[in-house]
Scaffold this motif. Structure first.
Motif, PDB file in Angstrom:
ATOM      1  N   LEU A  39       0.833  -1.209   0.000  1.00  0.00           N
ATOM      2  CA  LEU A  39       0.000   0.000   0.000  1.00  0.00           C
ATOM      3  C   LEU A  39       0.865   1.255   0.000  1.00  0.00           C
ATOM      4  N   CYS A  40       1.958   1.240   0.734  1.00  0.00           N
ATOM      5  CA  CYS A  40       2.863   2.401   0.768  1.00  0.00           C
ATOM      6  C   CYS A  40       3.528   2.627  -0.592  1.00  0.00           C
ATOM      7  N   ARG A  41       3.894   1.561  -1.264  1.00  0.00           N
ATOM      8  CA  ARG A  41       4.426   1.704  -2.631  1.00  0.00           C
ATOM      9  C   ARG A  41       3.391   2.352  -3.540  1.00  0.00           C
ATOM     10  N   PHE A  42       2.150   1.928  -3.382  1.00  0.00           N
ATOM     11  CA  PHE A  42       1.067   2.495  -4.182  1.00  0.00           C
ATOM     12  C   PHE A  42       0.889   3.986  -3.880  1.00  0.00           C
ATOM     13  N   ILE A  43       0.940   4.351  -2.601  1.00  0.00           N
ATOM     14  CA  ILE A  43       0.782   5.761  -2.214  1.00  0.00           C
ATOM     15  C   ILE A  43       1.913   6.601  -2.785  1.00  0.00           C
ATOM     16  N   ARG A  44       3.139   6.107  -2.706  1.00  0.00           N
ATOM     17  CA  ARG A  44       4.271   6.867  -3.260  1.00  0.00           C
ATOM     18  C   ARG A  44       4.120   7.061  -4.764  1.00  0.00           C
ATOM     19  N   ALA A  45       3.642   6.039  -5.441  1.00  0.00           N
ATOM     20  CA  ALA A  45       3.502   6.114  -6.903  1.00  0.00           C
ATOM     21  C   ALA A  45       2.442   7.123  -7.312  1.00  0.00           C
ATOM     22  N   ILE A  46       1.258   7.042  -6.692  1.00  0.00           N
ATOM     23  CA  ILE A  46       0.189   7.975  -7.096  1.00  0.00           C
ATOM     24  C   ILE A  46       0.501   9.397  -6.634  1.00  0.00           C
ATOM     25  N   SER A  47       1.317   9.539  -5.563  1.00  0.00           N
ATOM     26  CA  SER A  47       1.724  10.877  -5.135  1.00  0.00           C
ATOM     27  C   SER A  47       2.616  11.533  -6.188  1.00  0.00           C
ATOM     28  N   LYS A  48       3.483  10.734  -6.810  1.00  0.00           N
ATOM     29  CA  LYS A  48       4.312  11.252  -7.906  1.00  0.00           C
ATOM     30  C   LYS A  48       3.475  11.514  -9.149  1.00  0.00           C
ATOM     31  N   LEU A  49       2.465  10.670  -9.348  1.00  0.00           N
ATOM     32  CA  LEU A  49       1.641  10.779 -10.549  1.00  0.00           C
ATOM     33  C   LEU A  49       0.711  11.984 -10.508  1.00  0.00           C
ATOM     34  N   ALA A  50       0.284  12.386  -9.309  1.00  0.00           N
ATOM     35  CA  ALA A  50      -0.712  13.448  -9.172  1.00  0.00           C
ATOM     36  C   ALA A  50      -0.248  14.743  -9.832  1.00  0.00           C
ATOM     37  N   VAL A  51      -1.224  15.523 -10.289  1.00  0.00           N
ATOM     38  CA  VAL A  51      -0.921  16.827 -10.876  1.00  0.00           C
ATOM     39  C   VAL A  51      -0.246  17.716  -9.848  1.00  0.00           C
ATOM     40  N   GLN A  52      -0.743  17.665  -8.593  1.00  0.00           N
ATOM     41  CA  GLN A  52      -0.142  18.370  -7.471  1.00  0.00           C
ATOM     42  C   GLN A  52      -0.262  17.502  -6.236  1.00  0.00           C
ATOM     43  N   ASN A  59      -1.299  14.282   3.389  1.00  0.00           N
ATOM     44  CA  ASN A  59      -0.928  14.046   1.991  1.00  0.00           C
ATOM     45  C   ASN A  59      -2.181  14.175   1.133  1.00  0.00           C
ATOM     46  N   ARG A  60      -2.333  15.320   0.496  1.00  0.00           N
ATOM     47  CA  ARG A  60      -3.511  15.590  -0.332  1.00  0.00           C
ATOM     48  C   ARG A  60      -3.054  15.725  -1.782  1.00  0.00           C
ATOM     49  N   LEU A  61      -3.693  14.956  -2.643  1.00  0.00           N
ATOM     50  CA  LEU A  61      -3.314  14.903  -4.049  1.00  0.00           C
ATOM     51  C   LEU A  61      -4.386  15.545  -4.906  1.00  0.00           C
ATOM     52  N   VAL A  62      -3.954  16.080  -6.044  1.00  0.00           N
ATOM     53  CA  VAL A  62      -4.876  16.719  -6.982  1.00  0.00           C
ATOM     54  C   VAL A  62      -4.845  15.977  -8.311  1.00  0.00           C
ATOM     55  N   PHE A  63      -6.012  15.583  -8.792  1.00  0.00           N
ATOM     56  CA  PHE A  63      -6.175  15.038 -10.135  1.00  0.00           C
ATOM     57  C   PHE A  63      -7.223  15.887 -10.853  1.00  0.00           C
ATOM     58  N   VAL A  64      -7.146  15.918 -12.168  1.00  0.00           N
ATOM     59  CA  VAL A  64      -8.018  16.787 -12.957  1.00  0.00           C
ATOM     60  C   VAL A  64      -8.885  15.942 -13.877  1.00  0.00           C
ATOM     61  N   VAL A  65     -10.200  16.195 -13.809  1.00  0.00           N
ATOM     62  CA  VAL A  65     -11.134  15.565 -14.737  1.00  0.00           C
ATOM     63  C   VAL A  65     -11.186  16.422 -15.996  1.00  0.00           C
ATOM     64  N   ALA A  66     -10.925  15.825 -17.147  1.00  0.00           N
ATOM     65  CA  ALA A  66     -10.866  16.581 -18.403  1.00  0.00           C
ATOM     66  C   ALA A  66     -12.253  17.071 -18.801  1.00  0.00           C
ATOM     67  N   ALA A  67     -12.284  18.229 -19.483  1.00  0.00           N
ATOM     68  CA  ALA A  67     -13.542  18.748 -20.013  1.00  0.00           C
ATOM     69  C   ALA A  67     -14.031  17.836 -21.131  1.00  0.00           C
ATOM     70  N   ASP A  68     -15.343  17.656 -21.200  1.00  0.00           N
ATOM     71  CA  ASP A  68     -15.912  16.756 -22.211  1.00  0.00           C
ATOM     72  C   ASP A  68     -16.870  17.449 -23.172  1.00  0.00           C
ATOM     73  N   GLY A  69     -16.880  18.785 -23.189  1.00  0.00           N
ATOM     74  CA  GLY A  69     -17.776  19.510 -24.074  1.00  0.00           C
ATOM     75  C   GLY A  69     -19.074  19.893 -23.381  1.00  0.00           C
ATOM     76  N   LYS A  70     -19.518  19.068 -22.441  1.00  0.00           N
ATOM     77  CA  LYS A  70     -20.745  19.359 -21.695  1.00  0.00           C
ATOM     78  C   LYS A  70     -20.430  20.046 -20.368  1.00  0.00           C
ATOM     79  N   SER A  71     -19.295  19.707 -19.781  1.00  0.00           N
ATOM     80  CA  SER A  71     -18.900  20.302 -18.507  1.00  0.00           C
ATOM     81  C   SER A  71     -17.417  20.658 -18.560  1.00  0.00           C
ATOM     82  N   PRO A  72     -17.026  21.720 -17.848  1.00  0.00           N
ATOM     83  CA  PRO A  72     -15.613  22.124 -17.868  1.00  0.00           C
ATOM     84  C   PRO A  72     -14.750  21.185 -17.049  1.00  0.00           C
ATOM     85  N   ALA A  73     -13.447  21.351 -17.180  1.00  0.00           N
ATOM     86  CA  ALA A  73     -12.519  20.552 -16.381  1.00  0.00           C
ATOM     87  C   ALA A  73     -12.672  20.910 -14.902  1.00  0.00           C
TER      88      ALA A  73
END
Length: 408
Positions: free
Chosen positions: A120-133, A145-159
């Motif tokens: 689980l700790c390996r997983f946390i370290r990996a997604i922490s590096k992967l996160a946008v922030q 440890n708070r991570l930020v990911f971004v949902v892409a805009a799809d034409g109907k709703s913004p990112a």
């Protein structure tokens, strides 16, 4: 050293820990007595005896356990998870002891619960590096440890951004986290310059964001991510294949368009080159009139030979250019033969079919043009023969009969 504290605790048969202390009153052997003296000489940050009495191999002690970076005792595994905030960043302390499972961090044998925690700790370290922030970039603090990911805009709703608050709980250890090594390899600096690595990381970020888009609560999002990590991998795999296919299709389309343009341009160049050389043909045809007006046999012979040479030169040029056309056609077929139209979708098979059809039309048009040019190239020689026939007032058939009569 903290290991000596653990050794003494085990030698005393795991006395009960209360209030970060343990008490012992009972018989010991000489080895334990020696160990007690060694522990008593350690620095105070490794713990200390608040009471110690040894009398004829009988020990009565009260020991204050350490509670710092130098080492710490936990009564059970749940307490270890609760009071180790570094776990939320994927980091496990170097010096600790968990009483209920008798595990010291330096032990060779690792309990199943600790193996799952390490995963689980390996997983946390990996997604922490992967996160946008991560929390360091957002708040410049290590409390959470708070991570930020971004949902892409799809034409109907913004990112939109999704916050994930990492909280390690015992429940999460029961869930399987496959292919963490794959994620770690994508984030490795050694693969930084590999093809499509950035695209892979972006697709993984979007897959995580898409899976968590409907989940409410920052802590709940992390729990949902762990429980549904397999779905994230499936979504990543599907999206990456779609990206590769799109990339390949665009590459093929570009190659088809480039090949078609180059082929048409080179064929047009061949036709233009022939046309330029055949511009001298009208002059040769005008020479037929001059040949008719020749006053002597020498003038006629020179004119006749000249017109014959013109036709032969034009024929030679046509043959050479036709061979060039055949080479161009062959290279075109080599490139297009690698594309099996039946295996491509319509948006790609249609351009391939159109390119082949256009190339065939141009090729057959060029064949007809070569035939016409061939006929025109023979006109000077044909005109010269006609004048010769007219000048000698003999039919061509009669010339042939005259030549044949010379042979027995």
């Amino acid at each position: 050293m903290f290991s000596k504290i653990v050794e003494l605790y085990r030698a005393l048969n795991f006395p009960k820990v209360e209030g970060n202390k343990f008490f012992f009153n009972g018989a010991i052997d000489q080895s334990i007595a020696s160990l007690v003296e060694e522990v008593d000489k350690l620095a105070s940050h490794f713990g200390s005896f608040s009471h110690k009495e040894i009398y004829e191999l009988h020990l009565d002690v009260e020991f204050n356990l350490p509670a710092s970076e130098s080492g710490r005792f936990y009564q059970n595994f749940a307490e270890f998870l609760l009071f180790t905030p570094t776990l939320n960043f994927g980091s496990i302390s170097e010096e600790f002891y968990i009483c209920d499972i008798d595990y010291y961090s330096k032990d060779v044998a690792i309990p199943d619960a600790m193996r799952k925690l390490e995963t689980l700790c390996r997983f946390i370290r990996a997604i922490s590096k992967l996160a946008v922030q991560n929390s360091f970039q957002i708040e410049n603090t290590s409390r959470d440890n708070r991570l930020v990911f971004v949902v892409a805009a799809d034409g109907k709703s913004p990112a939109k951004t999704l916050l994930i608050d990492i909280k390690v709980t015992e429940e999460l250890l029961e869930y399987c986290l496959p292919h963490i090594k794959f994620l770690e390899s994508l984030l490795s600096k050694n693969r930084k310059n590999d093809v499509h690595v950035e695209e892979r990381l972006t697709i993984m970020r979007l897959a995580i964001a898409d899976i968590l888009n409907s989940v409410v609560g920052e802590v709940e999002r992390f729990q949902y991510l762990v429980k549904n990590w397999g779905d994230v991998l499936s979504k990543y795999h599907h999206n990456f294949l779609a990206f590769i296919h799109q990339y390949s299709f665009e590459k093929v389309r570009k190659e088809i368009a480039t090949t078609e343009i180059e082929h048409a341009t080179k064929l047009s160049a061949v036709l233009g080159d022939i046309s330029g050389k055949l511009l001298a043909l009208p002059v040769s045809l005008a020479a037929i009139i001059l040949l008719r007006k020749a006053n002597s046999s020498e003038e006629f012979a020179i004119g006749f030979i000249g017109l014959a040479c013109v036709s032969l030169i034009f024929i030679g040029i046509l043959i050479n250019q036709w061979l060039q056309v055949r080479r161009l056609r062959g290279s075109f077929e080599v490139i297009f033969s690698q594309y099996d139209v039946s295996k491509f979708p319509l948006k790609l098979s249609k351009p391939i079919s159109n390119a082949r059809r256009n190339a065939d039309i141009q090729y057959f048009t060029l064949i007809a043009t070569f035939i016409i040019f061939g006929v025109l190239a023979l006109l000077p020689l044909g005109g010269a023969i006609y004048v010769l026939n007219d000048r000698s007032q003999l039919r061509l058939s009669e010339i042939c009969l005259l030549i044949a009569s010379q042979f027995p």
